[in-house]
Motif scaffolding. Structure first.
Motif, PDB file in Angstrom:
ATOM      1  N   LEU A 259       1.069  -0.480  -0.030  1.00  0.00           N
ATOM      2  CA  LEU A 259      -0.030   0.235  -0.075  1.00  0.00           C
ATOM      3  C   LEU A 259       0.808   1.239   0.175  1.00  0.00           C
ATOM      4  O   LEU A 259       1.546   1.164   0.389  1.00  0.00           O
ATOM      5  N   PRO A 260       0.812   2.276  -0.841  1.00  0.00           N
ATOM      6  CA  PRO A 260       0.974   3.946  -0.707  1.00  0.00           C
ATOM      7  C   PRO A 260       1.198   4.431   0.733  1.00  0.00           C
ATOM      8  O   PRO A 260       0.181   3.949   1.180  1.00  0.00           O
ATOM      9  N   GLY A 261       2.754   4.489   0.920  1.00  0.00           N
ATOM     10  CA  GLY A 261       2.008   5.689   2.467  1.00  0.00           C
ATOM     11  C   GLY A 261       1.252   6.673   2.363  1.00  0.00           C
ATOM     12  O   GLY A 261       0.883   7.340   1.550  1.00  0.00           O
ATOM     13  N   GLY A 262       0.652   7.358   3.996  1.00  0.00           N
ATOM     14  CA  GLY A 262      -0.490   8.300   3.713  1.00  0.00           C
ATOM     15  C   GLY A 262       0.843   9.148   4.353  1.00  0.00           C
ATOM     16  O   GLY A 262       1.635   9.484   3.967  1.00  0.00           O
ATOM     17  N   PRO A 263      -0.134   9.981   5.256  1.00  0.00           N
ATOM     18  CA  PRO A 263      -1.496   9.836   5.619  1.00  0.00           C
ATOM     19  C   PRO A 263      -2.256  10.025   5.075  1.00  0.00           C
ATOM     20  O   PRO A 263      -2.579  10.255   3.355  1.00  0.00           O
ATOM     21  N   HIS A 264      -4.017   8.797   5.300  1.00  0.00           N
ATOM     22  CA  HIS A 264      -4.761   8.769   4.324  1.00  0.00           C
ATOM     23  C   HIS A 264      -5.828   9.300   5.114  1.00  0.00           C
ATOM     24  O   HIS A 264      -6.374   9.145   6.124  1.00  0.00           O
ATOM     25  N   ALA A 265      -6.626   9.150   4.040  1.00  0.00           N
ATOM     26  CA  ALA A 265      -8.344  10.422   5.050  1.00  0.00           C
ATOM     27  C   ALA A 265      -9.371   8.405   5.913  1.00  0.00           C
ATOM     28  O   ALA A 265      -9.878   8.935   6.125  1.00  0.00           O
TER      29      ALA A 265
ATOM     30  N   ALA B 263      -1.208  -1.317   8.908  1.00  0.00           N
ATOM     31  CA  ALA B 263      -2.230   0.013   8.422  1.00  0.00           C
ATOM     32  C   ALA B 263      -1.216   1.432   8.840  1.00  0.00           C
ATOM     33  O   ALA B 263      -1.540   2.484   8.061  1.00  0.00           O
ATOM     34  N   ARG B 264      -1.614   1.190  10.023  1.00  0.00           N
ATOM     35  CA  ARG B 264      -0.868   2.115  11.380  1.00  0.00           C
ATOM     36  C   ARG B 264       0.240   2.775  10.317  1.00  0.00           C
ATOM     37  O   ARG B 264       0.562   4.097   9.823  1.00  0.00           O
ATOM     38  N   HIS B 265       0.858   1.922  10.612  1.00  0.00           N
ATOM     39  CA  HIS B 265       2.581   1.572   9.606  1.00  0.00           C
ATOM     40  C   HIS B 265       2.832   3.343   7.821  1.00  0.00           C
ATOM     41  O   HIS B 265       3.121   4.017   7.546  1.00  0.00           O
ATOM     42  N   HIS B 266       1.336   2.584   7.301  1.00  0.00           N
ATOM     43  CA  HIS B 266       0.651   3.046   6.119  1.00  0.00           C
ATOM     44  C   HIS B 266       0.046   4.298   6.069  1.00  0.00           C
ATOM     45  O   HIS B 266      -0.518   4.834   5.301  1.00  0.00           O
ATOM     46  N   GLY B 267       0.095   4.570   7.406  1.00  0.00           N
ATOM     47  CA  GLY B 267      -0.853   6.267   7.736  1.00  0.00           C
ATOM     48  C   GLY B 267      -2.265   6.307   7.797  1.00  0.00           C
ATOM     49  O   GLY B 267      -2.803   7.070   7.448  1.00  0.00           O
ATOM     50  N   TYR B 268      -2.389   4.675   7.648  1.00  0.00           N
ATOM     51  CA  TYR B 268      -4.385   4.812   8.153  1.00  0.00           C
ATOM     52  C   TYR B 268      -4.572   4.770   9.416  1.00  0.00           C
ATOM     53  O   TYR B 268      -4.246   4.186   9.765  1.00  0.00           O
ATOM     54  N   ARG B 269      -5.899   5.541   9.504  1.00  0.00           N
ATOM     55  CA  ARG B 269      -6.257   5.751  11.382  1.00  0.00           C
ATOM     56  C   ARG B 269      -7.353   4.386  10.844  1.00  0.00           C
ATOM     57  O   ARG B 269      -8.122   3.910  10.052  1.00  0.00           O
ATOM     58  N   ARG B 270      -7.473   4.133  12.707  1.00  0.00           N
ATOM     59  CA  ARG B 270      -8.490   2.877  12.857  1.00  0.00           C
ATOM     60  C   ARG B 270      -9.294   2.933  13.388  1.00  0.00           C
ATOM     61  O   ARG B 270      -9.461   4.922  14.245  1.00  0.00           O
ATOM     62  N   THR B 271     -10.738   2.371  13.328  1.00  0.00           N
ATOM     63  CA  THR B 271     -11.952   3.203  13.191  1.00  0.00           C
ATOM     64  C   THR B 271     -11.973   2.242  14.803  1.00  0.00           C
ATOM     65  O   THR B 271     -13.251   3.068  16.030  1.00  0.00           O
ATOM     66  N   ASP B 272     -11.539   1.195  14.500  1.00  0.00           N
ATOM     67  CA  ASP B 272     -12.151   0.421  15.864  1.00  0.00           C
ATOM     68  C   ASP B 272     -11.082  -0.987  16.586  1.00  0.00           C
ATOM     69  O   ASP B 272     -10.337  -0.974  15.641  1.00  0.00           O
ATOM     70  N   ASP B 273     -11.189  -1.278  17.806  1.00  0.00           N
ATOM     71  CA  ASP B 273     -10.174  -2.462  18.188  1.00  0.00           C
ATOM     72  C   ASP B 273     -10.280  -3.531  17.055  1.00  0.00           C
ATOM     73  O   ASP B 273     -11.703  -3.524  16.406  1.00  0.00           O
ATOM     74  N   SER B 274      -9.399  -4.124  17.218  1.00  0.00           N
ATOM     75  CA  SER B 274      -9.382  -5.199  16.264  1.00  0.00           C
ATOM     76  C   SER B 274     -10.244  -6.181  16.904  1.00  0.00           C
ATOM     77  O   SER B 274     -10.347  -6.424  17.980  1.00  0.00           O
ATOM     78  N   GLU B 275     -10.838  -6.876  15.182  1.00  0.00           N
ATOM     79  CA  GLU B 275     -11.703  -8.133  15.780  1.00  0.00           C
ATOM     80  C   GLU B 275     -11.408  -9.715  15.457  1.00  0.00           C
ATOM     81  O   GLU B 275     -11.178  -9.337  14.928  1.00  0.00           O
ATOM     82  N   SER B 276     -12.066 -10.842  16.191  1.00  0.00           N
ATOM     83  CA  SER B 276     -11.202 -11.820  16.155  1.00  0.00           C
ATOM     84  C   SER B 276     -12.963 -12.423  16.117  1.00  0.00           C
ATOM     85  O   SER B 276     -13.210 -12.398  16.953  1.00  0.00           O
ATOM     86  N   PHE B 277     -12.976 -13.804  14.883  1.00  0.00           N
ATOM     87  CA  PHE B 277     -13.626 -14.998  15.121  1.00  0.00           C
ATOM     88  C   PHE B 277     -12.656 -15.844  15.227  1.00  0.00           C
ATOM     89  O   PHE B 277     -12.228 -16.330  14.779  1.00  0.00           O
ATOM     90  N   TYR B 278     -13.801 -16.802  14.942  1.00  0.00           N
ATOM     91  CA  TYR B 278     -13.702 -18.098  16.189  1.00  0.00           C
ATOM     92  C   TYR B 278     -14.131 -19.003  15.491  1.00  0.00           C
ATOM     93  O   TYR B 278     -15.055 -19.657  14.546  1.00  0.00           O
ATOM     94  N   VAL B 279     -13.378 -20.562  14.639  1.00  0.00           N
ATOM     95  CA  VAL B 279     -13.762 -21.510  13.901  1.00  0.00           C
ATOM     96  C   VAL B 279     -13.099 -22.057  15.285  1.00  0.00           C
ATOM     97  O   VAL B 279     -12.412 -22.349  16.099  1.00  0.00           O
ATOM     98  N   ALA B 280     -14.179 -23.356  15.059  1.00  0.00           N
ATOM     99  CA  ALA B 280     -13.561 -24.662  15.616  1.00  0.00           C
ATOM    100  C   ALA B 280     -12.976 -25.444  15.710  1.00  0.00           C
ATOM    101  O   ALA B 280     -11.516 -25.667  16.440  1.00  0.00           O
ATOM    102  N   ASP B 281     -11.781 -25.574  14.505  1.00  0.00           N
ATOM    103  CA  ASP B 281     -10.766 -26.344  14.097  1.00  0.00           C
ATOM    104  C   ASP B 281     -10.134 -25.476  13.037  1.00  0.00           C
ATOM    105  O   ASP B 281     -10.812 -24.439  12.465  1.00  0.00           O
ATOM    106  N   VAL B 282      -9.032 -25.917  12.543  1.00  0.00           N
ATOM    107  CA  VAL B 282      -8.468 -24.990  11.878  1.00  0.00           C
ATOM    108  C   VAL B 282      -9.203 -25.051  10.530  1.00  0.00           C
ATOM    109  O   VAL B 282      -8.946 -23.299   9.705  1.00  0.00           O
ATOM    110  N   ALA B 283      -9.770 -25.638  10.335  1.00  0.00           N
ATOM    111  CA  ALA B 283     -10.426 -26.004   8.968  1.00  0.00           C
ATOM    112  C   ALA B 283     -11.912 -25.566   8.917  1.00  0.00           C
ATOM    113  O   ALA B 283     -12.658 -25.231   8.258  1.00  0.00           O
ATOM    114  N   GLY B 284     -11.967 -25.425  10.062  1.00  0.00           N
ATOM    115  CA  GLY B 284     -13.812 -24.932  10.904  1.00  0.00           C
ATOM    116  C   GLY B 284     -14.591 -25.732  11.242  1.00  0.00           C
ATOM    117  O   GLY B 284     -14.049 -27.163  11.374  1.00  0.00           O
ATOM    118  N   PRO B 285     -15.891 -25.394  10.804  1.00  0.00           N
ATOM    119  CA  PRO B 285     -16.123 -24.484  10.936  1.00  0.00           C
ATOM    120  C   PRO B 285     -16.048 -23.462  11.700  1.00  0.00           C
ATOM    121  O   PRO B 285     -15.800 -23.536  12.836  1.00  0.00           O
TER     122      PRO B 285
END
Length: 169
Positions: A91-97, A125-147
């Motif tokens: 990604l190109p460097g920022g700052p980005h809107a 993303a911060r390194h490239h000049g993007y501002r975050r909107t929220d905390d990062s989020e994790s979503f969970y799978v039961a095992d490596v392949a899912g579900p």
């Protein structure tokens, strides 16, 4: 109405399902494009208000060529030579809107272990000049392949609504 781009990397299909559920939530208040990382532009349009980026957690971080190859040896039928890590690096460097939000999928057994693809992507993303909107989020799978764990797609849609509401238009 603002515009959003959701870029995802998926090896087993679970992260793609989460990306599409997030897009459903964003779509309540924004125009949304969903794109697999291999087809995503390296120069996101300046008319975007929000970029959402996600991928699977591999070895406590974003995937790399060796972890993607290992996933293919284990039976993953998706994913390319390049992933979210490489896309972010180009990604190109920022700052980005544009604001940027990150998510990942990870195995439930790894819920309390350090490191995640989402947090690694947020740092890049911060390194490239993007501002975050929220905390990062994790979503969970039961095992490596899912579900995916029950309720995760609904949680992803709700998270999409929440981050869309945090973006100034």
């Amino acid at each position: 109405m603002g515009k959003a781009l959701v870029v995802y990397e998926s090896m087993w299909g679970n992260t793609e399902k989460v990306a599409r559920a997030i897009a459903d939530g964003l779509g309540d208040s924004m125009a949304v494009e969903v794109c697999e990382v291999g087809a995503a532009t390296q120069s996101p349009s300046s008319d975007l208000a929000l970029i959402v980026v996600g991928g699977p957690t591999h070895a406590f971080s974003l995937s790399r060529p060796s972890t993607r190859e290992d996933a293919r040896r284990r039976g993953a039928d998706r994913g390319g030579e390049s992933g979210v890590r490489e896309w972010l690096d180009r990604l190109p460097g920022g700052p980005h809107a544009q604001r940027l939000a990150t998510f990942d999928t990870r195995v439930t057994a790894m819920r309390h272990l350090p490191g995640s693809a989402a947090r690694s992507a947020a740092r890049a993303a911060r390194h490239h000049g993007y501002r975050r909107t929220d905390d990062s989020e994790s979503f969970y799978v039961a095992d490596v392949a899912g579900p995916l764990v029950d309720g995760e797609l609904e949680r992803a849609t709700a998270w999409g609504r929440r981050i869309a509401a945090a973006v100034p238009v």
